[in-house]
Write an enzyme that holds these catalytic residues in place. Structure first.
Site, PDB file in Angstrom:
ATOM      1  CE1 TYR A 160     -15.380 -27.724 -33.176  1.00 20.92           C
ATOM      2  CE2 TYR A 160     -13.413 -28.930 -33.408  1.00 20.92           C
ATOM      3  CZ  TYR A 160     -14.493 -28.378 -32.441  1.00 20.92           C
ATOM      4  OH  TYR A 160     -13.961 -28.123 -31.214  1.00 20.92           O
ATOM      5  NE  ARG A 168     -23.585 -34.189 -27.747  1.00 20.72           N
ATOM      6  CZ  ARG A 168     -22.441 -33.651 -27.852  1.00 20.72           C
ATOM      7  NH1 ARG A 168     -21.356 -33.311 -26.933  1.00 20.72           N
ATOM      8  NH2 ARG A 168     -22.189 -32.964 -29.393  1.00 20.72           N
ATOM      9  NE  ARG A 176     -20.877 -36.671 -30.843  1.00 21.08           N
ATOM     10  CZ  ARG A 176     -20.295 -35.374 -31.230  1.00 21.08           C
ATOM     11  NH1 ARG A 176     -19.186 -35.015 -30.809  1.00 21.08           N
ATOM     12  NH2 ARG A 176     -20.800 -34.623 -32.391  1.00 21.08           N
ATOM     13  CG  HIS A 211     -22.729 -30.340 -33.061  1.00 19.21           C
ATOM     14  ND1 HIS A 211     -24.194 -29.970 -32.584  1.00 19.21           N
ATOM     15  CD2 HIS A 211     -22.702 -31.575 -32.802  1.00 19.21           C
ATOM     16  CE1 HIS A 211     -24.515 -30.865 -31.870  1.00 19.21           C
ATOM     17  NE2 HIS A 211     -23.891 -31.969 -31.984  1.00 19.21           N
ATOM     18  CG  HIS A 229     -26.314 -38.455 -26.426  1.00 14.08           C
ATOM     19  ND1 HIS A 229     -26.492 -37.252 -27.203  1.00 14.08           N
ATOM     20  CD2 HIS A 229     -25.378 -38.794 -27.432  1.00 14.08           C
ATOM     21  CE1 HIS A 229     -25.904 -37.062 -28.173  1.00 14.08           C
ATOM     22  NE2 HIS A 229     -25.237 -38.087 -28.389  1.00 14.08           N
ATOM     23  CE  LYS A 232     -22.273 -38.204 -35.475  1.00 15.58           C
ATOM     24  NZ  LYS A 232     -23.450 -37.722 -34.704  1.00 15.58           N
TER      25      LYS A 232
END
Length: 403
Positions: free
Chosen positions: A367, A333, A242, A357, A330, A267
């Site tokens: 994750y 990505r 990011r 993600h 961005h 995030k």
């Protein structure tokens, strides 16, 4: 005899306190220095009491008498005017301390420490600009759905539909916090579902056609800007993190010997590991000679702060790219996600983990920074090699699926 306006106005100080009496318990108290206060003397349950009716000339004779008459009506109903006044003052204070703005700022103070600073800034600015001027002083328990909708519609009518939806969401969070803390009965925003037209979400502009990616890479090579910004542009497609994470990257997270970068994803608040291709390590070693003595990999004009949030997009615009329709910081990505899957045939779950993600698996873990790490190391190097060949204009063939 009853007081007159002229008599009140002409009352002079005498060096000591004295009183001028009106009718039915009211009098004017004149201090030694000339200050004038209205008082009401009454008896309640056998005890003599006094109550202030205000200061002259802020409160005139007529207004003072009206207050006195209201106090006498309360006495006639068996209510102590003094206690009644205290109760009203307490209720007013409680309403002020439970206003929408007070509760919203309390909610923000509790929640924002866990947010990225940029997100926190946007939330408080949205509240201060679009909500507080109309709802800030209102007792939160008295705000209903129609009143809330009127405020949100003001945002929508100026064309800021996305902001209107986000403001509604923030207000709902504040109301639910008020319910949880006992200052409201319910969240009126729940009654407004469907009241605003949906917002058409647009993805970040990106380039995913190999031939156009090659043109972009060659344009980056030819970029004539600061060495720091050019290094960020060169590294962005190689690691596709990011933009905020790239510009705030700190040298303490890099191990160039192991060819990896570890950092906390703002995030999701999860640790992330980025395997670094040989080409990425080379860029970083060269940059380290310039900025390695400081905290940030990409420092701004003030070396104690990271590069500007707008730096990469501004550089892309200088290179002739439209950041609204062609490519943004961005967009690297989406570029990587698309080509890694469609052209290089890497498995989606490997790509998604590298994008940091959340990808729930059979064990329920959303994750894991080391999951597919071997595959990801291979993928990142093949991706870098692919970009080098693409930029050079060579024939790039598909690579077998990573197993």
């Amino acid at each position: 005899m009853a007081l007159t306006d002229v008599g009140v106005r002409s009352a002079k100080p005498t060096g000591k306190l004295y009183r001028l009496f009106d009718e039915r318990g009211m009098y004017l108290e004149v201090s030694a220095t000339g200050g004038k206060w209205w008082r009401f003397k009454y008896r309640f349950q056998g005890k003599e009491k006094r109550l202030s009716l205000g200061v002259y000339p802020d409160i005139g004779l007529k207004d003072a008498r009206e207050q006195r008459d209201e106090m006498r009506k309360l006495l006639a109903k068996g209510v102590d005017p003094g206690e009644h006044k205290k109760a009203k003052k307490a209720a007013t204070l409680e309403r002020a301390t439970n206003s929408f703005e007070v509760v919203a700022r309390e909610w923000f103070a509790r929640q924002s420490p866990g947010w990225a600073q940029s997100h926190a800034d946007k939330v408080v600015q949205r509240l201060e600009k679009d909500i507080f001027p109309w709802l800030g002083g209102r007792p939160i328990e008295e705000v209903g759905a129609p009143e809330l909708l009127t405020v949100i519609r003001r945002i929508e009518e100026r064309g800021a539909k996305d902001t209107a939806h986000r403001a509604m969401q923030n207000c709902g969070q504040v109301f639910r916090y008020a319910v949880a803390t006992g200052r409201a009965e319910r969240d009126p925003s729940a009654d407004l579902r469907g009241a605003l037209p949906p917002v058409r979400r647009e993805n970040f502009a990106s380039i995913t056609e190999p031939a156009k990616v090659a043109e972009l890479l060659r344009a980056i090579d030819g970029f004539r800007g600061t060495f720091v910004v050019k290094s960020a542009l060169l590294l962005a497609p190689l690691i596709f993190v990011r933009p905020g994470e790239l510009r705030k990257a700190q040298w303490s997270g890099f191990d160039l010997e192991k060819a990896e970068w570890r950092y906390l994803v703002t995030k999701t608040k999860t640790e992330h590991l980025v395997p670094l291709a040989v080409q990425a390590v080379e860029i970083l070693r060269e940059l380290h000679a310039l900025t390695g003595h400081g905290t940030y990999v990409f420092p701004g004009r003030d070396p104690k702060k990271p590069m500007s949030e707008a730096a990469v997009n501004a550089a892309l615009r200088r290179m002739g790219y439209d950041t609204k329709t062609e490519i943004t910081g961005h967009g690297f990505r989406a570029m990587a996600r698309t080509i890694l899957h469609e052209e290089l045939h890497f498995r989606p779950e490997v790509i998604e983990h590298q994008l940091a993600h959340k990808v729930p698996d059979s064990l329920g873990s959303a994750y894991n920074r080391t999951k597919f790490l071997k595959d990801r190391r291979v993928m990142m190097q093949r991706w870098a090699d692919y970009l080098v060949a693409l930029k050079a204009g060579g024939q790039v063939t598909s690579i077998d699926k990573c197993t």
